[in-house]
Design an enzyme around this catalytic site. Structure first.
Site, mmCIF file in Angstrom:
data_model
loop_
_atom_site.group_PDB
_atom_site.id
_atom_site.type_symbol
_atom_site.label_atom_id
_atom_site.label_comp_id
_atom_site.label_asym_id
_atom_site.label_seq_id
_atom_site.Cartn_x
_atom_site.Cartn_y
_atom_site.Cartn_z
ATOM 1 C CB CYS A 238 39.288 52.664 -2.011
ATOM 2 S SG CYS A 238 38.200 51.367 -1.389
ATOM 3 C CD GLU B 262 41.940 53.983 -4.756
ATOM 4 O OE1 GLU B 262 41.907 52.888 -5.317
ATOM 5 O OE2 GLU B 262 40.932 54.677 -4.549
#
Length: 366
Positions: free
Chosen positions: A324, A358
């Protein structure tokens, strides 16, 4: 972008910019063009948190501007699911003229699923009593009469009152199979459900034909480990948060999966156990030496992998890394690329119209 307006006409441009940025960041490690997975352009967030502002007789949701810290009134939120938008209107209508529910209410959190279930948490700066419970039950019943499948929770200091339950069950179609995931209020869940499906299907694709067993660190409610179980002989997964471990155990049963074992343990502790540095009671009955781990899966927090875990994952032929925060991924790759090469690279547009990216990489031993 404002909370009540998404620049949907700019979706393609903002996604293209992310692709260029990720390729540039990954250039020292790979010349692969990322596989790109698009988000819905609106109503993609399955959870949202708002402060509640008391303005005379009025009451409304607000968020704070990240730069100026000024408050912004939010009556609709197109980034969030349609169910959250319905609930925002219904909750304000139900609470505004109710002194018991309104008094010292400072925040409302929403968690929803594609299966159209919701948990709504009301946070207070006061003690919650039986009168509060009675009024909250009346509000819940009124919401359900509007065909809203909702569970209400009251929170205050050292207090949590769940009127019925503190979880909802998500159902996701993943590569031709429906997966059931219990999601517990105040625990981590993937915010963008449509993107989560694509991430799971990509992870399945890059691990198809796998040999041996899978080890997963930071498994949460079993989101990835349960979906990936069909590609491996056995799966061993670690997680530290108690509610997530309980949800993962439920999800194993709900999905009729018999080759996944979850242990409550920090990634750093598991590293010590694998290296024989120390023994843990929690591992009694689990023969680590019987596992043939060919693949390790990591989905670490924004800080990335610590140096000990970096060393540990290098021992495995294949590393599947969901990140992330590509900046810490690249920092980890400075070490991992000494022993492994990037085979697959994906960009998942989990948070459209923001700087956040991401991504996923599959690394194989050189």
């Amino acid at each position: 972008m404002t909370p009540e307006h998404l620049p949907t006409e700019q979706y393609e441009a903002q996604l293209a910019e992310k692709v260029v940025r990720l390729q540039s960041m990954m250039a020292p490690f790979s010349d692969l063009v990322p596989e790109v997975f698009r988000s819905p352009v609106s109503h993609y967030r399955m959870r949202a948190e708002f402060r509640i502002w008391h303005d005379g007789d009025d009451l409304y949701h607000i968020i704070f501007d990240q730069q100026t810290k000024s408050r912004i009134r939010v009556d609709s939120f197109p980034a969030a699911s349609e169910l959250i938008n319905q609930l925002m209107t219904a909750m304000i209508a139900g609470v505004r003229n109710n002194p018991v529910l309104r008094h010292k209410l400072f925040q409302i959190d929403y968690l929803t699923t594609l299966s159209n279930q919701a948990v709504v948490s009301l946070l207070y700066h006061k003690k919650l009593d039986d009168e509060w419970r009675q009024e909250a039950e009346a509000l819940r019943d009124a919401l359900r009469a509007q065909n809203l499948n909702v569970h209400l929770i009251g929170r205050a200091t050292k207090t949590k009152i769940a009127l019925d339950q503190d979880y909802i069950d998500e159902r996701l179609p993943v590569a031709g199979k429906e997966m059931i995931y219990r999601q517990v209020e105040n625990s981590f869940t993937q915010p963008n459900a449509a993107m989560n499906i694509q991430m799971l299907e990509w992870a399945l694709d890059v691990t198809k034909g796998s040999k041996g067993d899978l080890l997963e660190l930071y498994c949460g409610n079993g989101n990835f480990s349960l979906a990936l179980a069909r590609n491996f002989d056995r799966v061993l997964a670690t997680e530290i948060a108690k509610p997530s471990v309980a949800a993962a155990q439920y999800n194993i049963t709900a999905n009729h999966i018999d080759n996944v074992q979850i242990i409550r343990m920090a990634a750093e502790e598991f590293t010590q156990a694998m290296n024989g540095v120390r023994e843990f009671n929690r591992l009694q009955g689990i023969d680590l030496k019987s596992y043939q781990f060919e693949t390790i899966f990591v989905d670490p927090p924004r800080s990335g992998l610590d140096s000990e875990t970096e060393k540990m994952v290098q021992a495995y032929p294949r590393i599947l890394y969901i990140s992330c925060n590509p900046e810490t991924l690249c920092k980890n790759l400075e070490t991992l690329s000494q022993t492994h090469k990037v085979e697959r690279l994906a960009l998942f547009d989990q948070f459209p119209y923001t700087h956040h990216m991401e991504c996923g990489v599959l690394l194989t031993a050189k």
